[in-house]
Design a protein around this motif. Structure first.
Motif, short mmCIF file in Angstrom:
data_model
loop_
_atom_site.label_atom_id
_atom_site.label_comp_id
_atom_site.label_asym_id
_atom_site.label_seq_id
_atom_site.Cartn_x
_atom_site.Cartn_y
_atom_site.Cartn_z
N SER A 1 -1.02 0.27 6.24
CA SER A 1 -1.01 -0.16 5.20
C SER A 1 -0.94 -1.74 5.04
O SER A 1 -1.84 -2.44 4.41
CB SER A 1 0.21 0.19 4.12
N ASN B 1 -4.00 -2.77 -0.26
CA ASN B 1 -4.69 -2.24 0.93
C ASN B 1 -5.88 -1.37 0.17
O ASN B 1 -5.74 -0.66 -0.51
CB ASN B 1 -3.78 -1.30 1.53
N ASP C 1 -4.74 3.72 -2.67
CA ASP C 1 -3.42 2.65 -2.59
C ASP C 1 -3.45 1.97 -3.91
O ASP C 1 -2.38 1.61 -4.62
CB ASP C 1 -3.64 1.76 -1.51
N GLY D 1 0.99 -1.11 -0.03
CA GLY D 1 -0.01 0.03 0.02
C GLY D 1 0.98 1.32 -0.19
O GLY D 1 2.04 1.27 0.28
N SER E 1 5.97 -0.88 2.91
CA SER E 1 4.71 0.16 3.32
C SER E 1 4.57 0.21 4.83
O SER E 1 5.29 -0.20 5.66
CB SER E 1 3.81 -0.44 2.72
#
Length: 332
Positions: free
Chosen positions: A215, A48, A63, A21, A210
């Motif tokens: 995320s 995500n 995302d 993400g 991430s």
């Protein structure tokens, strides 16, 4: 690009699943895609969707779109999100009507994506079906899957009330101290179609650099996903989003503090935990700046791999991706 075959590591036909993400996740995904595809393998990215929200009657998936635009080569390289060369005439016009949020401007090309997505959702396509339609426009070299079909947004609990994650991050730039993060409805969510199957068939599972809390956290928080990772046969390697004690981008330090985790490469590794101990990781890539933390990570039951983490250009990003695959495939 580093050639894993020169290191005696089999790469041909490798099936890789990436959990990701945010801007860092989409940047890493491009390098990983390049390495995997060059070896004749396949990449599936589980995105995500807890950053999602409704704006102007449109469903926004920050995302997913960052991943889509990044892999398509149309992401804005300066902002790290949105479309390159976009304009904001529609957002300016909406402000003249006193509609929406002046802190959450959407580009005109970006709005086209959101309109298409929302139209398909209202037609009953489902989140996974919409993501599939969006990625058909470009040759991505990877398959994108949402983490779930359910609307599971991230909320930020403050002393003065609760706000959506996007307001906390985009409007307030993470300057208001959170008490907690929440994903209402995640307990009853189910993995999107294809997610568990991809994890079961994977040769390697990678956790992108991430944000581990907002995320990666929501992805593995969907019931069934973490269990599929722990119980699978594929080695699991993660890439630290912390270099030299600081987040590469964003507000991971604040998020880690809220969940009681240390803002360090070792601290994030500990948060994820070793797969042998009920966690997620078999190996963990940390930067050269954090080499002194390697013994601590090894003590957690996770194999530490010290390597350059900065994704300053395409070549460095591909090299990092190759290192992640090598670390996974040489476990044991």
């Amino acid at each position: 690009m580093r050639d894993l075959r020169n290191d005696g590591v089999p790469l041909h036909g490798l099936r890789v699943v990436l959990l990701a993400g945010g801007a860092g996740g989409s940047t890493f995904a491009v390098g990983l895609r390049d390495v995997v595809v060059a070896g004749g393998g396949s990449l599936t990215v589980v995105c995500n969707t807890a950053d999602d929200l409704w704006v102007h009657g449109l469903r926004i998936q920050p995302d997913v779109d960052s991943m889509l635009y990044g892999l398509a080569g149309v992401k804005d390289p300066v902002r790290g999100w949105g479309r390159a060369g976009d304009s904001d005439r529609v957002s300016q016009e909406l402000r003249e009507w006193n509609l929406g949020w002046d802190w959450f401007a959407l580009g005109d090309l970006d709005l086209g994506t959101h309109i298409a997505r929302s139209s398909w959702l209202r037609e009953g396509a489902g989140v996974g079906g919409v993501v599939h339609r969006l990625q058909e426009r470009w040759e991505l070299g990877a398959r994108l899957l949402p983490m779930t079909e359910s609307e599971v947004d991230t909320l930020v609990m403050l002393d003065e009330g609760t706000i959506h994650f996007q307001e906390w991050w985009t409007r307030h730039r993470a300057q208001r101290e959170p008490r907690a993060f929440a994903n209402p409805g995640i307990e009853s969510a189910r993995p999107a179609p294809g997610v568990l199957e991809a994890l079961a068939e994977a040769d390697v599972v990678v956790l992108a650099p991430s944000n581990p809390v907002v995320s990666i956290g929501p992805i593995v928080g969907v019931p069934g996903i973490a269990d599929a990772i722990r119980g699978g046969t594929a080695p699991v390697v993660g890439v630290s989003p912390i270099i030299g004690g600081s987040p590469v981008r964003g507000m991971a330090d604040v998020c880690l503090r809220v969940v009681g985790a240390e803002c360090s490469a070792a601290g994030v590794a500990q948060l994820y935990g070793a797969r042998d101990g009920g966690g997620l990781l078999d190996a963990w890539l940390l930067g050269e700046e954090d080499a002194a933390e390697a013994p601590r990570i090894e003590g957690l039951g996770i194999r530490p791999v010290v390597t350059p983490l900065w994704m300053s250009d395409v070549a460095l990003t591909r090299a990092l991706a190759a290192d992640a695959l090598a670390a996974a495939l040489t476990l044991g």
